[in-house]
Scaffold this motif. Structure first.
Motif, PDB file in Angstrom:
ATOM      1  N   LEU A   1      62.255  43.523  54.366  1.00  0.00           N
ATOM      2  CA  LEU A   1      63.548  44.089  53.982  1.00  0.00           C
ATOM      3  C   LEU A   1      63.637  44.275  52.470  1.00  0.00           C
ATOM      4  N   VAL A   2      63.151  43.310  51.704  1.00  0.00           N
ATOM      5  CA  VAL A   2      63.157  43.420  50.236  1.00  0.00           C
ATOM      6  C   VAL A   2      62.399  44.669  49.792  1.00  0.00           C
ATOM      7  N   ASN A   3      61.242  44.898  50.380  1.00  0.00           N
ATOM      8  CA  ASN A   3      60.451  46.078  50.004  1.00  0.00           C
ATOM      9  C   ASN A   3      61.134  47.375  50.407  1.00  0.00           C
ATOM     10  N   LEU A   4      61.797  47.382  51.543  1.00  0.00           N
ATOM     11  CA  LEU A   4      62.533  48.581  51.963  1.00  0.00           C
ATOM     12  C   LEU A   4      63.699  48.862  51.020  1.00  0.00           C
ATOM     13  N   MET A   5      64.385  47.814  50.572  1.00  0.00           N
ATOM     14  CA  MET A   5      65.486  47.987  49.622  1.00  0.00           C
ATOM     15  C   MET A   5      64.972  48.509  48.290  1.00  0.00           C
ATOM     16  N   LEU A   6      63.802  48.045  47.866  1.00  0.00           N
ATOM     17  CA  LEU A   6      63.206  48.543  46.634  1.00  0.00           C
ATOM     18  C   LEU A   6      62.863  50.024  46.747  1.00  0.00           C
ATOM     19  N   ILE A   7      62.339  50.417  47.911  1.00  0.00           N
ATOM     20  CA  ILE A   7      62.007  51.830  48.134  1.00  0.00           C
ATOM     21  C   ILE A   7      63.262  52.681  48.075  1.00  0.00           C
ATOM     22  N   SER A   8      64.310  52.254  48.758  1.00  0.00           N
ATOM     23  CA  SER A   8      65.550  53.029  48.825  1.00  0.00           C
ATOM     24  C   SER A   8      66.234  53.132  47.473  1.00  0.00           C
ATOM     25  N   THR A   9      66.101  52.092  46.654  1.00  0.00           N
ATOM     26  CA  THR A   9      66.755  52.082  45.351  1.00  0.00           C
ATOM     27  C   THR A   9      65.977  52.856  44.299  1.00  0.00           C
ATOM     28  N   PHE A  10      64.666  52.691  44.291  1.00  0.00           N
ATOM     29  CA  PHE A  10      63.857  53.251  43.205  1.00  0.00           C
ATOM     30  C   PHE A  10      62.911  54.366  43.642  1.00  0.00           C
ATOM     31  N   GLY A  11      62.938  54.712  44.936  1.00  0.00           N
ATOM     32  CA  GLY A  11      61.971  55.669  45.469  1.00  0.00           C
ATOM     33  C   GLY A  11      62.088  57.078  44.926  1.00  0.00           C
ATOM     34  N   ALA A  12      63.234  57.419  44.334  1.00  0.00           N
ATOM     35  CA  ALA A  12      63.404  58.780  43.816  1.00  0.00           C
ATOM     36  C   ALA A  12      62.696  58.982  42.479  1.00  0.00           C
ATOM     37  N   LYS A  13      62.235  57.886  41.873  1.00  0.00           N
ATOM     38  CA  LYS A  13      61.583  57.994  40.567  1.00  0.00           C
ATOM     39  C   LYS A  13      60.128  58.424  40.728  1.00  0.00           C
ATOM     40  N   LEU A  14      59.789  59.554  40.132  1.00  0.00           N
ATOM     41  CA  LEU A  14      58.415  60.045  40.146  1.00  0.00           C
ATOM     42  C   LEU A  14      57.694  59.550  38.903  1.00  0.00           C
ATOM     43  N   ILE A  15      56.452  59.125  39.088  1.00  0.00           N
ATOM     44  CA  ILE A  15      55.677  58.576  37.972  1.00  0.00           C
ATOM     45  C   ILE A  15      54.287  59.217  37.932  1.00  0.00           C
ATOM     46  N   PRO A  16      53.691  59.316  36.738  1.00  0.00           N
ATOM     47  CA  PRO A  16      52.303  59.789  36.636  1.00  0.00           C
ATOM     48  C   PRO A  16      51.355  58.616  36.834  1.00  0.00           C
ATOM     49  N   ILE A  17      50.303  58.817  37.587  1.00  0.00           N
ATOM     50  CA  ILE A  17      49.301  57.774  37.781  1.00  0.00           C
ATOM     51  C   ILE A  17      47.934  58.433  37.945  1.00  0.00           C
ATOM     52  N   PHE A  18      47.003  58.059  37.106  1.00  0.00           N
ATOM     53  CA  PHE A  18      45.655  58.631  37.097  1.00  0.00           C
ATOM     54  C   PHE A  18      45.681  60.154  36.992  1.00  0.00           C
ATOM     55  N   GLY A  19      46.660  60.680  36.262  1.00  0.00           N
ATOM     56  CA  GLY A  19      46.750  62.120  36.053  1.00  0.00           C
ATOM     57  C   GLY A  19      47.476  62.872  37.152  1.00  0.00           C
ATOM     58  N   PHE A  20      47.976  62.154  38.167  1.00  0.00           N
ATOM     59  CA  PHE A  20      48.711  62.784  39.259  1.00  0.00           C
ATOM     60  C   PHE A  20      50.128  62.213  39.319  1.00  0.00           C
ATOM     61  N   VAL A  21      51.000  62.959  39.993  1.00  0.00           N
ATOM     62  CA  VAL A  21      52.403  62.544  40.109  1.00  0.00           C
ATOM     63  C   VAL A  21      52.678  62.055  41.519  1.00  0.00           C
ATOM     64  N   THR A  22      53.382  60.941  41.625  1.00  0.00           N
ATOM     65  CA  THR A  22      53.829  60.433  42.914  1.00  0.00           C
ATOM     66  C   THR A  22      55.075  59.587  42.678  1.00  0.00           C
ATOM     67  N   ASN A  23      55.634  59.017  43.735  1.00  0.00           N
ATOM     68  CA  ASN A  23      56.848  58.218  43.535  1.00  0.00           C
ATOM     69  C   ASN A  23      56.506  56.746  43.388  1.00  0.00           C
ATOM     70  N   VAL A  24      57.432  55.991  42.834  1.00  0.00           N
ATOM     71  CA  VAL A  24      57.166  54.618  42.446  1.00  0.00           C
ATOM     72  C   VAL A  24      57.136  53.651  43.636  1.00  0.00           C
ATOM     73  N   GLY A  25      57.595  54.112  44.810  1.00  0.00           N
ATOM     74  CA  GLY A  25      57.737  53.195  45.939  1.00  0.00           C
ATOM     75  C   GLY A  25      56.530  53.035  46.838  1.00  0.00           C
ATOM     76  N   ASN A  26      55.401  53.667  46.505  1.00  0.00           N
ATOM     77  CA  ASN A  26      54.247  53.637  47.410  1.00  0.00           C
ATOM     78  C   ASN A  26      53.744  52.218  47.698  1.00  0.00           C
TER      79      ASN A  26
END
Length: 209
Positions: free
Chosen positions: A22-47
């Motif tokens: 549940l904690v991880n699901l709440m983190l996804i729902s709260t912060f999942g809209a944030k896109l971040i660069p990683i290794f030169g690619f873009v994805t969301n922070v909740g992966n």
């Protein structure tokens, strides 16, 4: 940090593991809209949060059985629904002028939560059922090795999860090319995290003894 938390939760028992999902699901729902660069690619922070939620479910499946694992899906689903609903009520309550800055910040952050939460809930329910069915079928029914069952179920579930979540959460808000990049990068990250967690399933046996 998340991995340590889940390992610690496994030592405390099934209730703590369900709470970690549940904690991880709440983190996804709260912060999942944030896109971040990683290794030169873009994805969301909740992966990573997604991957660890599935890891905790596989621990429940492997050590507590199908009934508890299946119940955890619906317990965490209900908890996430309540979190989202209460959050929407809070940001719609008129705030006092003395807290206008933080009220505006809350509205900015949580205004997008319903869509992200809907994407999370839909992807989570479908992908968790895929994960549940494959893992239980391979490990509990066909007696396949724990590592093989975990790898196959993780790969299939994360593919389903990535397609559903990124499509629902971001279609129409970012370009199709960026959406595809975020989806594929997210799938790779979640799968890698899931695979890296697999050896720790064996460590759980030691932790619980």
């Amino acid at each position: 940090i998340d991995l340590i938390y889940i390992l610690f939760s496994s030592r405390l028992g099934k209730e703590s593991l369900i709470a970690s999902i549940l904690v991880n699901l709440m983190l996804i729902s709260t912060f999942g809209a944030k896109l971040i660069p990683i290794f030169g690619f873009v994805t969301n922070v909740g992966n990573g949060f997604y991957a660890f939620a599935f890891f905790a479910t596989n621990i429940l499946l492997a050590f507590y059985g199908k009934k508890i694992a299946y119940k955890s899906i619906w317990i965490t689903f209900a908890g996430l629904i309540v979190f989202v609903l209460m959050g929407q009520f809070v940001i719609r309550i008129a705030g006092d002028s003395s807290s206008s800055t933080i009220s505006d910040a809350m509205t900015t952050v949580f205004a997008n939560v319903p869509r992200i939460a809907f994407a999370s809930i839909t992807a989570y329910l479908v992908a968790q059922h895929v994960n549940y069915w494959i893992f239980s079928s391979l490990f509990l029914t066909k007696k396949k090795p724990l590592w093989l069952s975990s790898i196959i179920s993780t790969f299939a579930a994360q593919a389903v999860d990535s397609v559903l979540f990124f499509t629902i959460a971001f279609v129409g808000t970012i370009s199709p090319s960026l959406l595809l990049e975020a989806l594929l990068t997210g799938f790779v990250i979640k799968t890698c995290v899931g695979l890296l967690c697999t050896p720790f399933l064996y460590a759980i046996k030691i932790i619980q003894e």
